[in-house]
Write a protein that holds these residues in place. Structure first.
Motif, mmCIF file in Angstrom:
data_model
loop_
_atom_site.group_PDB
_atom_site.id
_atom_site.type_symbol
_atom_site.label_atom_id
_atom_site.label_comp_id
_atom_site.label_asym_id
_atom_site.label_seq_id
_atom_site.Cartn_x
_atom_site.Cartn_y
_atom_site.Cartn_z
ATOM 1 N N ARG A 880 89.953 23.586 26.753
ATOM 2 C CA ARG A 880 88.768 23.816 26.800
ATOM 3 C C ARG A 880 87.889 22.992 27.397
ATOM 4 O O ARG A 880 86.987 22.354 26.957
ATOM 5 C CB ARG A 880 88.540 25.111 25.622
ATOM 6 N N ALA A 881 88.594 22.496 28.795
ATOM 7 C CA ALA A 881 87.667 21.610 29.070
ATOM 8 C C ALA A 881 86.436 21.519 29.415
ATOM 9 O O ALA A 881 85.170 20.294 28.654
ATOM 10 C CB ALA A 881 88.422 20.638 30.950
ATOM 11 N N ILE A 882 85.549 22.654 29.226
ATOM 12 C CA ILE A 882 83.802 22.664 29.565
ATOM 13 C C ILE A 882 83.420 23.011 28.129
ATOM 14 O O ILE A 882 82.804 21.826 28.044
ATOM 15 C CB ILE A 882 83.432 23.920 30.364
ATOM 16 N N LEU A 883 83.824 23.258 27.098
ATOM 17 C CA LEU A 883 83.402 23.187 25.586
ATOM 18 C C LEU A 883 84.326 22.114 25.331
ATOM 19 O O LEU A 883 82.646 21.264 24.572
ATOM 20 C CB LEU A 883 84.660 23.988 25.168
ATOM 21 N N TYR A 884 84.714 21.020 25.333
ATOM 22 C CA TYR A 884 84.870 20.249 25.267
ATOM 23 C C TYR A 884 83.399 18.783 25.889
ATOM 24 O O TYR A 884 82.984 18.028 24.633
ATOM 25 C CB TYR A 884 86.746 19.203 25.160
ATOM 26 N N ARG A 885 84.146 19.650 27.249
ATOM 27 C CA ARG A 885 82.675 18.155 27.421
ATOM 28 C C ARG A 885 81.207 18.124 27.451
ATOM 29 O O ARG A 885 80.302 17.354 27.085
ATOM 30 C CB ARG A 885 83.034 18.247 29.242
ATOM 31 N N ILE A 886 81.293 19.649 26.787
ATOM 32 C CA ILE A 886 79.934 20.130 26.052
ATOM 33 C C ILE A 886 79.689 19.064 25.132
ATOM 34 O O ILE A 886 78.662 18.462 25.202
ATOM 35 C CB ILE A 886 79.830 21.176 26.115
ATOM 36 N N ILE A 902 73.196 18.286 29.389
ATOM 37 C CA ILE A 902 74.122 19.094 29.279
ATOM 38 C C ILE A 902 74.605 19.608 30.596
ATOM 39 O O ILE A 902 76.366 19.809 31.154
ATOM 40 C CB ILE A 902 73.724 19.798 28.315
ATOM 41 N N VAL A 903 74.076 20.470 31.303
ATOM 42 C CA VAL A 903 74.991 20.943 32.565
ATOM 43 C C VAL A 903 75.334 19.519 33.690
ATOM 44 O O VAL A 903 76.603 20.231 34.025
ATOM 45 C CB VAL A 903 73.456 22.576 32.938
ATOM 46 N N LEU A 904 74.384 18.926 33.632
ATOM 47 C CA LEU A 904 75.468 18.371 34.678
ATOM 48 C C LEU A 904 76.629 17.199 34.428
ATOM 49 O O LEU A 904 77.501 16.860 35.209
ATOM 50 C CB LEU A 904 73.563 17.625 35.138
ATOM 51 N N PHE A 905 76.609 16.989 33.141
ATOM 52 C CA PHE A 905 77.764 16.264 32.394
ATOM 53 C C PHE A 905 78.610 17.725 32.392
ATOM 54 O O PHE A 905 80.075 16.987 32.756
ATOM 55 C CB PHE A 905 77.326 16.145 30.858
ATOM 56 N N ALA A 906 78.142 18.368 31.994
ATOM 57 C CA ALA A 906 79.663 19.085 31.507
ATOM 58 C C ALA A 906 80.480 19.919 32.850
ATOM 59 O O ALA A 906 81.645 20.048 32.875
ATOM 60 C CB ALA A 906 79.313 19.870 30.338
ATOM 61 N N ARG A 920 75.293 30.355 31.942
ATOM 62 C CA ARG A 920 76.603 29.966 31.659
ATOM 63 C C ARG A 920 76.461 28.994 30.527
ATOM 64 O O ARG A 920 78.359 29.074 29.639
ATOM 65 C CB ARG A 920 77.515 29.692 32.515
ATOM 66 N N LEU A 921 75.629 28.328 30.546
ATOM 67 C CA LEU A 921 75.630 27.529 29.129
ATOM 68 C C LEU A 921 75.131 27.615 27.800
ATOM 69 O O LEU A 921 76.060 27.848 26.750
ATOM 70 C CB LEU A 921 74.022 26.379 29.262
ATOM 71 N N HIS A 922 74.599 29.153 27.683
ATOM 72 C CA HIS A 922 74.552 30.285 26.780
ATOM 73 C C HIS A 922 75.806 30.365 26.437
ATOM 74 O O HIS A 922 76.159 30.528 25.567
ATOM 75 C CB HIS A 922 73.930 31.183 26.953
#
Length: 969
Positions: A880-886, A902-906, A920-922
């Motif tokens: 779950r790459a996106i969740l991990y990067r958040i 958060i968006v720019l990093f994830a 999509r962040l929510h």
């Protein structure tokens, strides 16, 4: 309730306590009977109350025989009688239950000083065999005593049942739903009863009698004998045969029922038919205990003439009943009420020990209190010492012309107040005078033991031995008692081998198991061997001499010293849960005497140190030291200081709370103090004292000394030598069955094995430590074992350390080492530092709140791409790459980030558009909360801020990566 195996094992009930038969003629009360049966089935205590003469006892007897026939043969019947002063109901009940148990001995002295302990003993004994008890006429008891007993039974009785009759509603909240208020019988039932009792009477007469009875079956019987309805009480004695008058007058003088054989020695008895007729009319009450006047008839006969002569005759007859303490007490009451003080004193001189041995000291003290007679001072003092209550002791005084026995009691009262020096001086004078008296050998020995006990506790063990050296003991049991006390003070003088020789002499000679000294012998042997740490040999000696713990009350609620010594044995034998229960019971007792409290505090401090109940330990030891200092208990002062060193060692503190410079230490305690001080100094790099010379037989000292040597070698970088010393400590503790020493030695062995890098042996030692700790009931050493198990693969993962962070007062070594591994401030000793260095401590990466690292929390393992949560749960995020990067993006920014960051990093974007990116962040945040939160609808770990998201404040967040590895992007 009864169980079949219990019923088979229960001894037959004494006749005087068996349930009487139900009335042969019982009419009506069907509703009350069904309700009473339901109450009995529902809860342990049931109360039936109502005015006199309504048939409360008859209803109970009929219900038990009709609805509980299987229980009736095992129901105890205890009937209270009006006494002056009123009876203490718990004592009367315990005496009946103890009789039913066939207990040959009840340690009343300890129980009477501990009302809660007495009630607990009563409940335990009754529950042990599932007894049912009918307590009849509770209104005759002391009201406060009655309320205390009913409340305790309602709250704590389990397997027993208690059915109570009384003329008063107890009005206890616990019994609101367990009380049957008995009203008068309806006229229809009374008419049926009348017609069955007097079938020859005309119907009209029977209706008039039923109507005039006012609901009372007792009043109905009186009316059927011909009494006028308006004057039934006054006419009660009309028609009594003249030959019955002497019997009734004799019974009017008594508050207790008296056996017909005893009554026959006082007055000529009427025929059995006359006695039966008087009983049917309700004038007499007949039971297995004897005959007694009904309460309604008593005042009529008492006012019928001058009964002083009859009371005197009855008192003298009762005084001649050699084996009945209650008769003796009743005789004393009569003699005091008549003013026959010389006879009362003579009775006390011959029967005081019998009365006190039956647990009647409180009632005896109450009888004596209002009588202003100097000759009774000795008996008041005897009662005060027997009860041990501070108020009673303070009110007691030395008689004007005291005997040597009075002086001895005066010395004993000083001991109970905690005045050891004064007690020792008085006992010394008694001993010297008794030694010079022709028949004073027994008193000389008793006084010498009291004197030497005081001297020894004052730290003057050498003087105590000198006193015992001039005492001659008569017989094998006297020699055994003298020998075991001598052994105790030899041990304190550091002469352990000689002390053990004394015990072996006693074992070889044997003792009389029925001697009155057996309880004291057991106590002294426990103290001696536990102080030496030789538990296994103690158990062998107790078995050889057949000195088992006494059954029933003496086991857990007996004499004060026996309670404490049983607790001492439990601690050193590794039975920590039973020890806790013993100390909990004796704590209530200790509040009542100055002498007991330092001993209780000391023993409970030892237990708490081993179990891991260290919160407030420093304050407890200061209190112990202060109280022991005020009482002159030098040995308890020594214990407090040695234990303060052991607590400082456990906590990793370089400073010890108590100062040892002013101690009056016996050689035994000086040895233990030196060993503890040396271990503490080694751990903190302080100048260590010289290695103490420890006798081979003092297991405590040998274990402490070996632990000090092991720590010294470990800190010096020689783990193999440390391992050898720790193994030696374990071997000696194991050999002698000293469980606390085993646990300490196994923990030190684990340190040495960790330093040596022997993972296989460390796994075995940690497993053995946990097994032994769990068996003993020690959360402290069990947690320490789990910490060592967590290190088997190197530096523990932070998720494995979380569970130890809050164990500062349970497993302090594991707690501080875990904090250090998480880069939190921790007070480390030198051994801690060596162990952590050997683990190759990996420092955590940037944490959002290091100041909270001493609390359990959650975190992100960037090497494994997973989250650990409290309780050991993990969440895998590798897929779950996106969740991990958040989570990583928030952690990178100190635990708080805006939505844009958060968006720019994830999503690795160059720009941020709220209308495109917020949705999509929510969604991603919602998925994370479902994975991370205990309740996703109330987020505590991943919380919403004004402009983004952050890690919550309720639990610390930590982040860790593999050492030397770049954090994944």
């Amino acid at each position: 309730m009864f169980r079949p195996d219990d019923r088979a094992a229960a001894p037959p009930l004494p006749l005087r306590h068996r349930l009487p038969n139900a009335p042969p003629l019982f009419i009506g009360r069907a509703v009350e009977r069904r309700y009473l049966g339901a109450l009995i089935r529902r809860a342990p205590v049931t109360v039936v109350w109502g005015l006199g003469g309504l048939g409360k006892t008859s209803l109970v007897l009929h219900t038990l025989h009709a609805d509980f026939a299987d229980q009736a043969p095992r129901v105890l019947f205890v009937s209270l009688r009006p006494t002056e002063p009123p009876a203490a109901v718990e004592v009367e009940l315990l005496r009946a239950v103890a009789d039913a148990h066939r207990l040959a001995k009840v340690e009343w002295s300890g129980l009477l000083a501990d009302p809660d302990g007495l009630l607990a003993t009563l409940i335990d004994l009754a529950d042990a065999l599932g007894y049912w008890v009918v307590l009849d006429d509770l209104h005759h008891a002391d009201p406060r005593s009655a309320r205390d007993v009913l409340g305790a039974l309602a709250r704590y009785a389990r397997q027993s049942r208690w059915i109570v009759t009384s003329r008063r509603n107890p009005l206890l909240p616990e019994l609101v739903d367990q009380t049957l208020a008995l009203a008068g019988m309806p006229p229809t039932d009374l008419y049926e009863l009348a017609s069955r009792c007097a079938p020859h009477r005309a119907v009209r007469d029977l209706h008039q009698v039923a109507d005039a009875s006012a609901g009372s079956p007792w009043r109905l019987r009186q009316l059927l004998t011909g009494s006028d309805a308006a004057r039934v009480s006054e006419d009660l004695l009309r028609g009594v045969p003249p030959e019955a008058t002497p019997l009734l007058e004799a019974l009017a003088a008594l508050e207790l029922p008296l056996a017909p054989a005893t009554l026959a020695g006082l007055v000529p008895l009427p025929s059995p038919d006359t006695i039966e007729a008087l009983a049917q009319r309700g004038i007499l009450e007949c039971s297995s205990e004897g005959l007694r006047l009904h309460d309604v008839a008593r005042p009529l006969i008492e006012t019928g003439g001058d009964l002083r002569a009859r009371k005197a005759e009855v008192a003298r007859a009762l005084a001649a009943a050699d084996d009945d303490p209650l008769s003796a007490l009743e005789a004393l009451r009569l003699l005091l009420s008549l003013g026959h003080l010389d006879e009362a004193v003579a009775l006390l001189e011959s029967r005081c020990e019998l009365v006190l041995g039956a647990g009647l000291a409180p009632r005896l003290a109450q009888l004596l209190a209002p009588v202003d007679l100097p000759r009774l001072a000795s008996f008041r003092l005897r009662c005060a010492v027997e009860i041990g209550d501070p108020a009673a002791l303070d009110a007691a005084a030395l008689p004007r012309s005291p005997t040597l026995g009075d002086h001895f009691l005066w010395a004993a009262s000083h001991v109970l107040r905690g005045r050891l020096a004064e007690a020792a001086a008085i006992a010394a004078r008694v001993r010297s005078a008794a030694m010079a008296a022709p028949e004073g050998a027994s008193l000389a020995l008793t006084a010498a033991i009291l004197e030497t006990g005081c001297l020894g506790e004052l730290g003057r063990a050498g003087e105590a031995l000198g006193v015992l050296g001039v005492i001659q003991a008569a017989g094998r049991d006297g020699a055994a008692l003298l020998g075991v006390h001598r052994a105790r003070w030899l041990m304190q003088e550091g002469r352990a081998a000689e002390a053990l020789e004394c015990i072996e002499t006693i074992v070889a000679a044997g003792i009389d198991g029925a001697a009155p000294t057996t309880s004291e012998l057991r106590d002294e042997l426990i103290v001696l061997f536990c102080y030496l740490g030789r538990v296994r040999r103690l158990e062998q000696v107790l078995d050889t001499l057949a000195l088992g713990a006494q059954r029933g009350p003496a086991l857990l609620f007996g004499a004060r010293r026996s309670l404490l010594t049983e607790g001492l044995l439990c601690v050193h034998a590794g039975r920590l849960d039973p020890a806790r229960e013993v100390f909990r019971e004796v704590e209530r007792l200790a509040r009542r005497t100055t002498y007991l409290r330092p001993f209780l505090l000391a023993l409970d401090a030892e237990r708490r140190l081993i179990t891991g109940e260290l919160e407030g330990m420093e304050a407890l030891l200061c209190t112990l030291h202060d109280e022991a200092t005020r009482a002159g208990h030098a040995l308890n002062q020594c214990f407090a200081v040695v234990t303060a060193y052991r607590v400082a060692i456990a906590r990793g503190k370089p400073r010890v709370e108590l100062d040892a410079s002013a101690l009056r230490a016996t050689p035994y305690w000086a040895t233990l103090l030196a060993a503890a001080a040396r271990l503490h100094a080694v751990l903190h790099g302080l100048p260590p004292p010289a290695v103490p010379a420890i006798a081979e037989d003092i297991v405590h000292g040998r274990v402490l000394s070996a632990l000090g040597a092991a720590a010294e070698r470990a800190i010096a970088g020689d783990p193999e030598a440390a391992r050898a010393h720790a193994s030696a400590a374990y071997a000696v503790a194991r050999e002698h069955g000293h469980v606390p020493g085993e646990l300490e030695a196994l923990r030190m062995s684990c340190d040495a094995l960790l330093l040596a890098g022997d993972a296989a042996e460390l796994s075995h030692a940690a497993g053995l430590l946990r097994e032994r700790a769990d068996a003993a009931g020690s959360p402290r050493f069990s947690a320490e074992a789990r910490w060592f198990t967590a290190t088997l693969d190197g530096a523990p993962h932070p998720s494995a350390l979380e569970s130890f962070l809050e164990l500062v007062d349970v497993a302090p070594v594991a707690a501080r080492r875990s904090r250090a591994l998480l880069d939190a401030p921790a007070a480390l000793d030198l051994l801690d530092r060596v162990v952590l260095d050997a683990l190759g401590r990996r420092r955590a990466g940037p944490a959002s709140r290091r100041d909270a690292a001493s609390r359990a929390g959650w975190g992100l393992d960037t090497a494994a791409r997973k989250v650990w949560l409290p309780g050991g749960r993990t969440v895998e995020l590798a897929a779950r790459a996106i969740l991990y990067r958040i989570l990583l993006g928030i952690a990178e920014r100190g635990g708080r980030a805006t939505k844009e960051q958060i968006v720019l990093f994830a999503w690795e974007q160059r720009d941020y558009h709220p209308l495109r990116d917020d949705k999509r962040l929510h969604v991603a945040i919602r998925k994370l909360r479902l994975l991370l939160e205990d309740d996703p609808s109330r987020a505590l770990r991943l919380v919403t801020t004004a402009d983004g998201y952050a890690f919550g404040e309720s639990e610390p967040f930590r982040r860790v990566a593999a050492e030397g590895s770049p954090e994944p992007r």
